[in-house]
Write a protein that holds these residues in place. Structure first.
Motif, mmCIF file in Angstrom:
data_model
loop_
_atom_site.group_PDB
_atom_site.id
_atom_site.type_symbol
_atom_site.label_atom_id
_atom_site.label_comp_id
_atom_site.label_asym_id
_atom_site.label_seq_id
_atom_site.Cartn_x
_atom_site.Cartn_y
_atom_site.Cartn_z
ATOM 1 N N GLY A 1 62.232 39.069 34.971
ATOM 2 C CA GLY A 1 63.679 39.076 35.149
ATOM 3 C C GLY A 1 64.287 40.430 34.845
ATOM 4 O O GLY A 1 63.744 41.474 35.207
ATOM 5 N N LEU A 2 65.404 40.430 34.141
ATOM 6 C CA LEU A 2 66.089 41.695 33.872
ATOM 7 C C LEU A 2 65.303 42.597 32.935
ATOM 8 O O LEU A 2 65.583 43.784 32.833
ATOM 9 N N TRP A 3 64.295 42.065 32.229
ATOM 10 C CA TRP A 3 63.470 42.902 31.348
ATOM 11 C C TRP A 3 62.529 43.799 32.141
ATOM 12 O O TRP A 3 61.989 44.755 31.612
ATOM 13 N N VAL B 1 57.933 42.563 28.830
ATOM 14 C CA VAL B 1 57.347 42.069 30.085
ATOM 15 C C VAL B 1 55.853 41.802 29.905
ATOM 16 O O VAL B 1 55.332 40.799 30.410
ATOM 17 N N GLN B 2 55.159 42.663 29.169
ATOM 18 C CA GLN B 2 53.732 42.412 28.893
ATOM 19 C C GLN B 2 53.557 41.097 28.140
ATOM 20 O O GLN B 2 52.639 40.324 28.430
ATOM 21 N N TYR B 3 54.426 40.852 27.170
ATOM 22 C CA TYR B 3 54.379 39.594 26.413
ATOM 23 C C TYR B 3 54.603 38.399 27.350
ATOM 24 O O TYR B 3 53.881 37.397 27.293
ATOM 25 N N ALA C 1 69.916 42.616 38.298
ATOM 26 C CA ALA C 1 70.182 43.232 37.003
ATOM 27 C C ALA C 1 68.880 43.750 36.415
ATOM 28 O O ALA C 1 67.821 43.189 36.652
ATOM 29 N N SER C 2 68.986 44.814 35.665
ATOM 30 C CA SER C 2 67.815 45.390 35.017
ATOM 31 C C SER C 2 68.261 46.086 33.745
ATOM 32 O O SER C 2 69.349 46.655 33.686
ATOM 33 N N VAL C 3 67.390 46.038 32.727
ATOM 34 C CA VAL C 3 67.669 46.799 31.521
ATOM 35 C C VAL C 3 67.540 48.283 31.847
ATOM 36 O O VAL C 3 67.005 48.659 32.885
ATOM 37 N N MET C 4 68.034 49.120 30.947
ATOM 38 C CA MET C 4 67.842 50.558 31.132
ATOM 39 C C MET C 4 66.396 50.908 30.786
ATOM 40 O O MET C 4 65.712 50.168 30.067
#
Length: 163
Positions: free
Chosen positions: A50-52, A101-103, A65-68
């Motif tokens: 997702g956004l992460w 995201v790896q988690y 949406a995306s984190v910086m």
């Protein structure tokens, strides 16, 4: 936690559509499997998270949406992890978005969630019917007003009800 589930009744397992393979969508898939349902997750990107899942090529107005690139979670890994899958001990206490995201990927692989996700598949319109046929769609939501888990931070979508 906001996500929308559409349940299709049939003579076999109930099929559940989960919209979005992010922080809410992944455990929704797992819960469906735990309860003997058949989840189908629709993820509009090519990956989970997702956004992460940081993307540098976001276009204005596309609703994604995306984190910086530099985002680090502001909650410890012990507080943000799923209750049935602790974050690895070697992960830092406050994880960079790539580690988040790896988690999520470890979680998805551990519970074999990836085969239930249709990547690069965007849900444009969500229709529902409530009736007594074997192909009925019934909305099941964890919120008072069903929302789409794949758009809260980019382009919120709210669904109305008719009495």
């Amino acid at each position: 936690m906001h996500f929308l589930l559409l349940v299709q009744a049939s003579s076999a397992k109930l099929r559940v559509a989960v919209i979005g393979a992010g922080a809410s969508g992944l455990p929704a898939i797992k819960c469906c499997l735990d309860d003997g349902l058949e989840p189908v997750c629709f993820e509009r990107s090519a990956d989970i998270g997702g956004l992460w899942n940081y993307e540098n090529c976001i276009k204005e107005g596309d609703g994604h949406a995306s984190v910086m690139k530099s985002t680090v979670i502001n909650t410890s890994k012990e507080m943000m992890c799923y209750s049935d899958f602790p974050a690895p001990a070697e992960y830092p206490n406050y994880m960079h978005n790539k580690r988040v995201v790896q988690y999520m990927r470890l979680y998805a692989e551990h519970f074999n969630l990836l085969p239930h996700i249709r990547f690069d598949t965007e849900v444009i319109v969500s229709l529902y019917l409530i009736c007594n046929t074997t192909n009925a769609f019934i909305i099941v939501s964890l919120t008072d007003c069903p929302t789409n888990a794949a758009g809260d931070h980019g382009r919120p979508r709210f669904f109305g009800f008719r009495q």
